[in-house]
Scaffold this active site. Structure first.
Site, PDB file in Angstrom:
ATOM      1  N   ASN A 643       0.679  -1.158  -0.002  1.00  0.00           N
ATOM      2  CA  ASN A 643      -0.144   0.296   0.049  1.00  0.00           C
ATOM      3  C   ASN A 643       0.900   1.309  -0.101  1.00  0.00           C
ATOM      4  O   ASN A 643       1.388   1.606   1.128  1.00  0.00           O
ATOM      5  CB  ASN A 643      -0.840  -0.170   1.100  1.00  0.00           C
ATOM      6  CG  ASN A 643      -1.870   1.286   1.389  1.00  0.00           C
ATOM      7  OD1 ASN A 643      -1.520   2.296   0.910  1.00  0.00           O
ATOM      8  ND2 ASN A 643      -3.275   1.078   1.803  1.00  0.00           N
ATOM      9  N   GLU A 717      11.314   0.852   9.581  1.00  0.00           N
ATOM     10  CA  GLU A 717      12.647   1.353  10.483  1.00  0.00           C
ATOM     11  C   GLU A 717      13.583   1.882   9.436  1.00  0.00           C
ATOM     12  O   GLU A 717      14.143   2.896   9.886  1.00  0.00           O
ATOM     13  CB  GLU A 717      13.111   0.177  11.228  1.00  0.00           C
ATOM     14  CG  GLU A 717      12.028  -0.311  12.313  1.00  0.00           C
ATOM     15  CD  GLU A 717      12.571  -1.506  12.811  1.00  0.00           C
ATOM     16  OE1 GLU A 717      13.085  -1.615  14.012  1.00  0.00           O
ATOM     17  OE2 GLU A 717      12.092  -2.493  12.340  1.00  0.00           O
TER      18      GLU A 717
END
Lengths: 753, 352
Positions: A643, A717
């Site tokens: 997405n 991250e």
């Protein structure tokens, strides 16, 4: 190196279009309207409030608690102390595996860090419990606290991070340095940082006989479930945890920590449901943090600007009673090509809560030091920092020599540089000013994060009404799991996303693995993908084996699942709805299961990482030193993007975190008491909106056939890495001052001018 | 939170009577007091809620250009009052550089004057603090001192006053109107605060029960409107207290300074007006030499109270910059980043 074959395509194909769509988060409406129920929003009947009293000293013992005064306060029901608490089935200081966080559960009167829980006051109201905790007025026998990187004798830790060796090397670093035409050595310091999720750790808990009903935010439902069960000697299935939403976790909610267990103990002791929510200042101790580091980098380069050696040594802090060591030097394993690389770690034990995984653990701390050092080396070589990075581009993973499963870093550099306008950068620092006289600097940093995957499971159901169900106990920390995993589920079932009921966020569902290591979408997603394949295969068996079906006999050619129908692959004019197949078979529903796990053969054959390049522009007031990031552009390649809308948000969040690392975040610790002096969001600075004027994330195309069946790497991250270094390098380029102590604050620019 | 009495008086005299009882504290918006109570830093036995007292939330303009600001006027309402901002632009700029929009919407004028220091050792109840417990000692000494005072501090206390608003106010001769049991009195803001000395627990000249009713700015202060700036250097672009700030206001005729006003924030336990520096500029030509000399005079007595010597040099530079900005002239529109060194940075979308 073992043989590896990419996963074989299944006979039955599923087609969908949800993956890749930029859907807005499906739980957004709930969150914006306040209807999303976070753990502390729950109020079971008869609930009491528990408030932790915490230690103000960092080392010593509690010699007195005024329990009578607290007990006498109206509304106070009971007070849990080392002398008065329920029995536990397990020693809180036991550590059976590395992913077990030692906890402070009032096991004795010792104090080993400031903010350690020393009592719990339970009352009818939050106010009464809070006042009761104050009235305890603890007295202490104070011992001298060990504080900071020089606070104790250093030693070589047994391992760093999640079980990496403390040292690693290839080639001969001494020879590489000795033979270099240029050498640099520099030492960088990073401070203690705290996760500071917006939602504090909380628990609402009720015992029903010997079973537990719990609302708490967790990044690891099943691990937490078994940890709690073991502490109280009950089977894991008797612990039911609901964690539908987390107001941020960043690693601090991965492993069960003491404060929430104290809530369960309080409920046991009082026989009533309990709510326990940490106060903000109580989040600066018992629930983990990122440890301080002091890193020394020694680099050598030849006359052409090729690295001859990378030596990366990191010193870090850990607690006096548990083992977590920030793996800061390990980032040098994977970043830049060099014939010789050595990494090593040392540690000191000080009076602090135990450090823990915090967003990009090791990569964030290591990356800002390595990216700064690489810039210093580029400068020494008289080379453009981007050209220097390209010159030392790692075609294979430097430490292991393994090929990368995929690596579109060159495209990241190219697309980021193009968008940023890097080509016009001046080589020397302090050369650029804007129309207002502000110094302008441009910096680049390389981003990297391993593409991890854990073990996970999912269960899929197709129902006779044509709808589907997908179940996995995943965790939405704000990253968008409710949406991205539902997209994978829809495609896995060959249905529209709204036809799939996606169930997640509770401990009675199949284990989706821990939401950490940027691995959750891959872990849960592959399990979902597999469960979809399994249920479609079963449905196909029903249809292709039934002579009344238009798909009869298509078992060998296979079918294609799309839009709630199965089609013959060789003749799409022949199809049937899922519902018709099930109804004819007399079934209300059909179930499939899927699982995910890293493939050991792929892991041994390939190095798997996501990559990126971050470009930063900063402006610095030439007299006053105040710094402002004015542009931040990151280009990242992380395999299949489920997405793009949510992924961009993850990158933005990571890049802002990197900005925070470079310029803002640090726990201010009193060197005498060991207390964090800024334990609140007013004084523990992170960027505010005004600090983030323009930020862009470019999603660089990358296909990876090896990481997993969907080619998913992680995105949570990597944005932190590279960004912090890019900003530090931009500050140098603006000012000519190389600050090696983070965060970079204006006093360091003022003093050194 | 401790148990306390809550009193909501209907008039100023009822409020003063109620608050004259020892252990009382006035509550207005509570943006500071409530935090302090939650942290156990202060534990008043009774709260006298003045937030609904009538007649204290207006801005009165006087024919001479001066005005009177009711103590309950919200910081945001005052800053966005067009007439006020036109006459006292540096004050409006200071207000808008403080806290966050949410806090400015709540916080009052009187509360701003009486906000407590942000010294971490004052907030940390486990630390010794002479302000909290007279005679206990000062753990800030020898501790984390980066943001502590460089002027007017004592061995007993090295904290700073955190207000932005008060810095231009003190430069512009603001008067504090106070009501107490013995009646009403006016105190210049400049002498409203006490330096710490040996009694850092006594922060202002307010006697028990005394209530701030209003702050007045004289008409003569409006004469600086064309050349008045507030400059605030901080660790992030917004929502941070000043490391050092300065309010500078000039009256200029043909390139010569008729009168100058200068005050510093973040350097002492009170907004620090520097009359000697002001006087040094009278009659001088605007420019770096004049401003540097003024800065040197303003900081002549500065001493680091720990690891914060950088603040002295920073303060000098801020003085020069603020005076230079004032000399250029007050901008027609409030900068998007009020009081920021980056106020002038153009082209970027900004949020405060």
């Amino acid at each position: 190196m073992s043989e590896f074959t990419p996963p074989k395509a299944p006979a039955h194909i599923r087609q969908g279009s949800s993956i890749g769509q930029p859907l807005t988060r499906r739980d957004g409406f709930l969150k914006v309207t306040g209807a999303a129920r976070y753990a502390a929003d729950n109020h079971p009947a008869g609930m009491l409030y528990a408030v932790i009293a915490h230690s103000s000293i960092a080392c010593g013992r509690v010699s007195f608690l005024d329990v009578d005064a607290a007990r006498g306060h109206p509304g106070v029901v009971d007070i849990m102390t080392p002398q008065h608490k329920p029995e536990l089935a397990m020693d809180p200081d036991a550590k059976l595996h590395p992913f077990m966080f030692r906890m402070d559960l009032l096991q004795n009167d010792r104090v080993r860090y400031a903010t350690q829980p020393i009592a719990v006051v339970i009352a009818e109201t939050l106010e009464a419990a809070t006042e009761g905790a104050l009235l305890l007025a603890p007295r202490y026998e104070i011992e001298t606290a060990a504080v900071g990187l020089d606070g104790a004798e250093s030693f070589v830790p047994p391992g760093v991070g999640a079980g990496n060796p403390a040292a690693a090397s290839k080639g001969d670093v001494q020879a590489g340095l000795a033979g270099a035409s240029l050498r640099i050595e520099a030492t960088y310091e990073t401070p203690s940082q705290y996760h500071n999720a917006m939602e504090p750790h909380a628990i609402v808990v009720a015992w029903h006989g010997d079973t537990l009903s719990i609302d708490m935010p967790t990044q690891g439902l099943v691990m937490t479930q078994s940890r709690i069960a073991a502490m109280f000697g009950i089977p894991p299935e008797d612990v039911h945890i609901r964690s539908p939403f987390l107001g941020g976790g960043f690693g601090s909610k991965g492993l069960a920590a003491g404060p929430q267990i104290l809530g369960v103990m309080a409920a046991r002791m009082t026989g009533r449901p309990i709510k326990l929510v940490l106060r903000r200042e109580q989040m600066y101790g018992p629930v983990g943090h990122r440890a301080a580091t002091r890193q020394t980098l020694r680099l050598g380069a030849d006359g052409e600007g090729s690295l001859t050696a990378i030596d990366h040594h990191a010193k870090t802090t850990s607690s006096t009673f548990d083992d977590f060591f920030e793996p800061a030097a390990d980032v040098s394993h994977t970043m830049y090509a060099s014939p010789a690389i050595a990494t090593s770690h040392e540690a000191v034990r000080v009076n602090t809560g135990t450090p823990l995984f915090m967003r990009a653990p090791g990569e964030a701390t290591g990356s800002i030091a390595l990216e700064s050092a690489i810039d210093e080396m580029a400068q020494a070589c008289g080379m453009d920092p981007l050209a220097f990075r390209l010159k030392n581009y790692a075609e294979v993973e430097p430490i292991s020599g393994k090929p990368f499963s995929s690596k579109a870093l060159r495209q990241c550099y190219a697309q980021g540089a193009e968008r940023f306008g890097w080509a016009t950068r001046k080589l020397e620092p302090r050369q650029m000013r804007d129309e207002d006289g502000m110094l302008v600097g441009w910096g680049v940093g390389t981003a990297t994060f391993p593409a991890l995957m854990f073990q996970g499971q999912a269960r899929a159901v197709l129902r006779a009404d044509g709808s589907g169900v997908m179940e996995t106990g995943a965790h939405d920390m704000g990253q968008g799991a409710w949406t991205a995993l539902a997209q994978i589920a829809a495609d896995g079932l060959g249905l529209e996303i709204d036809q799939v009921e996606f169930r997640s966020g509770t401990s009675d569902l199949p284990d989706a693995g821990i939401a950490g290591g940027s691995a959750h979408t891959a872990t849960a997603g592959i399990a979902i993908h597999g469960a979809g394949a399994d249920v479609i295969a079963k449905l196909a068996d029903l249809a292709t084996g039934d002579e009344r079906s238009p798909l009869f006999g298509a078992g060998n050619t296979g079918v294609l699942a799309r839009a709630g129908r199965l089609f013959r692959r060789d003749d799409e004019s022949r199809s049937e709805t899922y519902g018709d197949i099930l109804v004819r078979a007399g079934l209300a529903e059909i179930e499939g299961r899927g699982s995910s796990a890293p493939d050991p053969a792929a892991l041994s054959a390939y190095a798997m990482h996501a990559h990126g390049a971050v470009f930063a522009e900063v402006k610095v007031d030439p007299d006053l030193g105040q710094i402002r990031v004015t542009r931040l552009i990151g280009a990242f390649a992380a395999g299949t993007i489920i997405n793009p809308h949510l992924v961009r948000s993850q990158y933005y969040g990571g890049m802002i975190w990197g900005m925070s690392f470079a310029l803002h975040e640090h726990a201010i610790i009193d060197p005498r008491s060991g207390r964090v002096m800024n334990p609140n969001l007013g004084e523990y600075h992170i960027p505010v909106n005004a600090d983030v004027p323009s930020i862009e994330a470019i999603l660089v195309e990358e296909r990876d056939p090896y990481v997993n069946a969907l080619g998913i790497k992680g995105v949570g991250e990597i944005g932190v890495t590279g960004s912090a270094g890019a900003i530090a390098n931009a500050v140098w380029h603006a000012t000519g001052v190389r600050v090696r102590h983070f965060p970079i604050t204006l006093d360091r620019l003022i003093e050194r001018r | 939170m401790n148990r306390f009495d809550y009193i909501r008086p209907a008039t100023v005299s009822e409020a003063v009577a109620a608050a004259s009882v020892p252990g009382s504290a006035y509550l207005a918006a509570g943006t500071n007091l409530i935090d302090l109570m939650k942290g156990g830093v202060v534990r008043p036995e009774r709260l006298v809620d003045v937030s609904h007292l009538p007649g204290l939330d207006g801005i009165e303009h006087f024919p001479d250009g001066g005005l009177r600001i009711g103590a309950l006027v919200r910081n945001a309402d005052l800053a966005h009052d067009a007439d006020f901002a036109a006459r006292f632009p540096a004050v409006a700029e200071a207000l808008l550089s403080g806290a966050s929009p949410q806090l400015r919407n709540a916080a009052t004028v009187g509360g701003n004057l009486l906000q407590r220091t942000r010294c971490a050792y004052f907030y940390d109840v486990a630390s010794a603090c002479n302000k909290r417990t007279p005679g206990a000692g000062c753990d800030a000494r020898g501790g984390q001192t980066r943001l502590q005072a460089v002027l007017g501090w004592s061995e007993a206390c090295i904290a700073t006053h955190p207000s932005d608003f008060c810095v231009p106010l003190v430069a512009l001769d603001a008067i504090v109107e106070i009501e107490g049991r013995s009646g009403r009195r006016d105190v210049p803001l400049e002498s409203f605060y006490r330096l710490p000395g040996d009694t850092p627990e006594r922060e202002s000249v307010l006697e028990a029960g005394e209530l701030i009713l209003a702050v007045r700015l004289p008409g003569t202060a409006a004469a600086f409107a064309g050349h008045a700036r507030y400059l605030k250097v901080r660790d992030r672009t917004s929502y941070a207290f000043a490391i050092v700030s300065a309010a500078a206001a000039l009256q200029i005729e043909s390139g010569r300074i008729l009168q100058a006003r200068l005050a510093l924030g973040g350097v002492a336990l009170k907004p620090w007006r520097t009359r000697a520096a002001e006087d040094s500029m009278a009659g001088e030509i605007t420019g770096p030499d004049t401003f540097r000399r003024a800065a040197d005079i303003a900081l002549a007595d500065a001493q680091p109270s720990g690891d914060n010597a950088f603040k002295i040099e920073l303060a000098r530079r801020i003085v020069v910059r603020a005076l230079s900005q004032a000399a250029v002239g007050t901008p027609k529109r409030m900068p998007a980043l009020p009081a920021s060194p980056f106020a002038a940075v153009s082209g970027a979308i900004t949020y405060v």
